[in-house]
Scaffold this motif. Structure first.
Motif, mmCIF file in Angstrom:
data_model
loop_
_atom_site.group_PDB
_atom_site.id
_atom_site.type_symbol
_atom_site.label_atom_id
_atom_site.label_comp_id
_atom_site.label_asym_id
_atom_site.label_seq_id
_atom_site.Cartn_x
_atom_site.Cartn_y
_atom_site.Cartn_z
ATOM 1 N N MET A 173 0.827 -1.209 0.000
ATOM 2 C CA MET A 173 0.000 0.000 0.000
ATOM 3 C C MET A 173 0.862 1.259 0.000
ATOM 4 O O MET A 173 0.525 2.251 -0.650
ATOM 5 C CB MET A 173 -0.944 -0.025 1.202
ATOM 6 N N ALA A 174 1.991 1.229 0.722
ATOM 7 C CA ALA A 174 2.893 2.387 0.722
ATOM 8 C C ALA A 174 3.484 2.609 -0.666
ATOM 9 O O ALA A 174 3.611 3.752 -1.129
ATOM 10 C CB ALA A 174 4.003 2.174 1.748
ATOM 11 N N THR A 175 3.827 1.524 -1.342
ATOM 12 C CA THR A 175 4.357 1.642 -2.702
ATOM 13 C C THR A 175 3.290 2.162 -3.653
ATOM 14 O O THR A 175 3.577 2.958 -4.554
ATOM 15 C CB THR A 175 4.874 0.277 -3.181
ATOM 16 N N ALA A 176 2.047 1.734 -3.444
ATOM 17 C CA ALA A 176 0.956 2.197 -4.301
ATOM 18 C C ALA A 176 0.758 3.704 -4.178
ATOM 19 O O ALA A 176 0.502 4.393 -5.170
ATOM 20 C CB ALA A 176 -0.338 1.464 -3.948
ATOM 21 N N VAL A 177 0.883 4.221 -2.966
ATOM 22 C CA VAL A 177 0.745 5.670 -2.768
ATOM 23 C C VAL A 177 1.836 6.412 -3.534
ATOM 24 O O VAL A 177 1.594 7.456 -4.149
ATOM 25 C CB VAL A 177 0.809 6.007 -1.265
ATOM 26 N N GLN A 178 3.040 5.858 -3.531
ATOM 27 C CA GLN A 178 4.148 6.480 -4.255
ATOM 28 C C GLN A 178 3.931 6.409 -5.767
ATOM 29 O O GLN A 178 4.092 7.405 -6.478
ATOM 30 C CB GLN A 178 5.454 5.783 -3.880
ATOM 31 N N VAL A 179 3.537 5.245 -6.257
ATOM 32 C CA VAL A 179 3.369 5.051 -7.696
ATOM 33 C C VAL A 179 2.175 5.851 -8.211
ATOM 34 O O VAL A 179 2.153 6.268 -9.369
ATOM 35 C CB VAL A 179 3.220 3.548 -8.008
ATOM 36 N N ARG A 180 1.174 6.052 -7.355
ATOM 37 C CA ARG A 180 0.022 6.852 -7.756
ATOM 38 C C ARG A 180 0.460 8.199 -8.318
ATOM 39 O O ARG A 180 -0.034 8.656 -9.358
ATOM 40 C CB ARG A 180 -0.898 7.078 -6.553
ATOM 41 N N GLY A 181 1.416 8.832 -7.643
ATOM 42 C CA GLY A 181 1.909 10.115 -8.128
ATOM 43 C C GLY A 181 2.630 9.994 -9.454
ATOM 44 O O GLY A 181 2.499 10.857 -10.326
ATOM 45 N N TYR A 182 3.404 8.898 -9.622
ATOM 46 C CA TYR A 182 4.108 8.694 -10.884
ATOM 47 C C TYR A 182 3.124 8.550 -12.046
ATOM 48 O O TYR A 182 3.391 9.008 -13.157
ATOM 49 C CB TYR A 182 4.977 7.439 -10.822
ATOM 50 N N LEU A 183 1.996 7.899 -11.784
ATOM 51 C CA LEU A 183 1.014 7.653 -12.836
ATOM 52 C C LEU A 183 0.130 8.865 -13.107
ATOM 53 O O LEU A 183 -0.657 8.849 -14.050
ATOM 54 C CB LEU A 183 0.132 6.462 -12.457
ATOM 55 N N GLY A 184 0.240 9.886 -12.279
ATOM 56 C CA GLY A 184 -0.594 11.066 -12.469
ATOM 57 C C GLY A 184 -2.002 10.913 -11.940
ATOM 58 O O GLY A 184 -2.910 11.631 -12.364
#
Length: 347
Positions: free
Chosen positions: A264-275
């Motif tokens: 879930m922590a990684t998902a929060v980070q990747v969310r920003g990368y994906l816009g």
């Protein structure tokens, strides 16, 4: 040259027990180094000595050889000692980890820039086609100015500010589009506002459909709703299965993914990368549940090249889940099948 020297070591692992001196002649080294010229070979050997990777262990006559006993065991050898490699093994491992981390960060920065470039281009183009009012020409000029500054061969320090500028531009465009969608959400009564908000959600989804193309035309799968109406289904999939379905997602984690909290922590980070906007991800977490929302982000990240708007795609999944017409299982099974590792699901 170092590989050529190591090829003369008789064991697969360096060990004091087996000795650490190799004693090939220059002719033998040249053959192992793919026919390297003698002067070049000497220069490379001197460089390895200067770097402290090997040590010369010269014989009295300056030649390289080994003294063997009657049983063939080596009692003493003269040539190049590989002891520094063994002594500095931990240092080399740490250096390799730093290089891998830098390469991973550089790859992620490039991916962020690619995603922002694609999304900004699509959104501005879509806004123009839909005749949405806004400074699209000025935004396009700013966008192209940023893109032209991207160097062909860049280091992380060059790409991070460019990624930040593209992210800021993307956020500005998102706000313009959201203000356009919410422009009609004004009224007198509370009930009228409620109806307009419902209509705006539908309008927002319809507005993004032409961007997503066939991505929204997946056949819905009905699921049983849990007791909590705000969550479509709790996470019921083993973490190991999820990581097998989306193996590339672990590359985004700074220290690997060992549990659901890491995912879930990684998902929060990747969310920003994906816009994907924070509001879209928060809505997905409320409806799908935080674990399933993280799985959805992992899926979107792995299929990023096939999804034209990650934020709109996640909102579409959330809408389907809210209507009870979405399940994570087909998504996971499709990813496993694509990876060639589809097992039988046991729920």
């Amino acid at each position: 040259m170092l590989n050529a020297l190591l090829s003369f070591y008789p064991e697969t692992e360096l060990s004091q027990e087996h000795g650490l001196v190799v004693f090939p002649s220059n002719a033998q080294l040249a053959l192992r180094a793919h026919g390297m010229a003698d002067t070049t070979l000497r220069r490379h050997l001197a460089a390895l000595v200067d770097c402290g990777l090997i040590i010369r262990r010269d014989s009295p006559n300056g030649k390289r050889y080994a003294c063997r006993g009657r049983g063939g065991d080596i009692h003493e050898a003269f040539g190049f000692s590989l002891a520094p490699l063994l002594a500095r093994a931990e240092e080399f491992e740490q250096a390799a980890e730093r290089v891998q981390a830098e390469n991973r960060a550089l790859r992620l920065a490039r991916q962020r820039i690619t995603l922002h470039r694609r999304d900004i281009h699509k959104l501005i183009e879509a806004a123009r086609q839909e005749d949405i009012s806004g400074p699209w020409d000025a935004l396009w000029t700013r966008f192209r100015a940023i893109v032209t500054e991207i160097p062909r061969r860049a280091v992380l320090a060059d790409l991070e500010p460019i990624a930040a500028r593209l992210a800021a531009l993307r956020e500005e465009i998102d706000k313009l589009l959201e203000s356009h969608v919410n422009a009609g959400n004004t009224g007198g009564s509370e009930s009228q506002n409620g109806r307009q908000q419902s209509n705006s959600e539908s309008e927002s989804l319809n507005e993004y459909k032409f961007i997503l193309g066939n991505e929204l035309n997946e056949k819905p799968v009905l699921v049983q709703r849990s007791g909590n109406p705000s969550r479509a289904c709790p996470s019921a999939y083993p973490l190991e299965l999820v990581l097998r379905a989306f193996p590339e997602f672990a590359d985004y984690a700074t220290a690997g993914i060992k549990n659901w909290r890491d995912l879930m922590a990684t998902a929060v980070q990747v969310r920003g990368y994906l816009g994907i906007s924070p509001s879209a991800y928060d809505d997905a977490s409320r409806v799908l549940g935080p674990e399933n929302a993280a799985i959805a982000i992992a899926c979107i990240a792995q299929r990023a090249q096939h999804i034209q708007s990650a934020g709109a795609y996640l909102r579409s999944l959330t809408q389907k889940a809210r209507a009870g017409a979405f399940s994570m299982e087909p998504m996971i099974m499709a990813a496993l099948k694509a990876n060639g590792t589809a097992p039988r699901m046991t729920r």
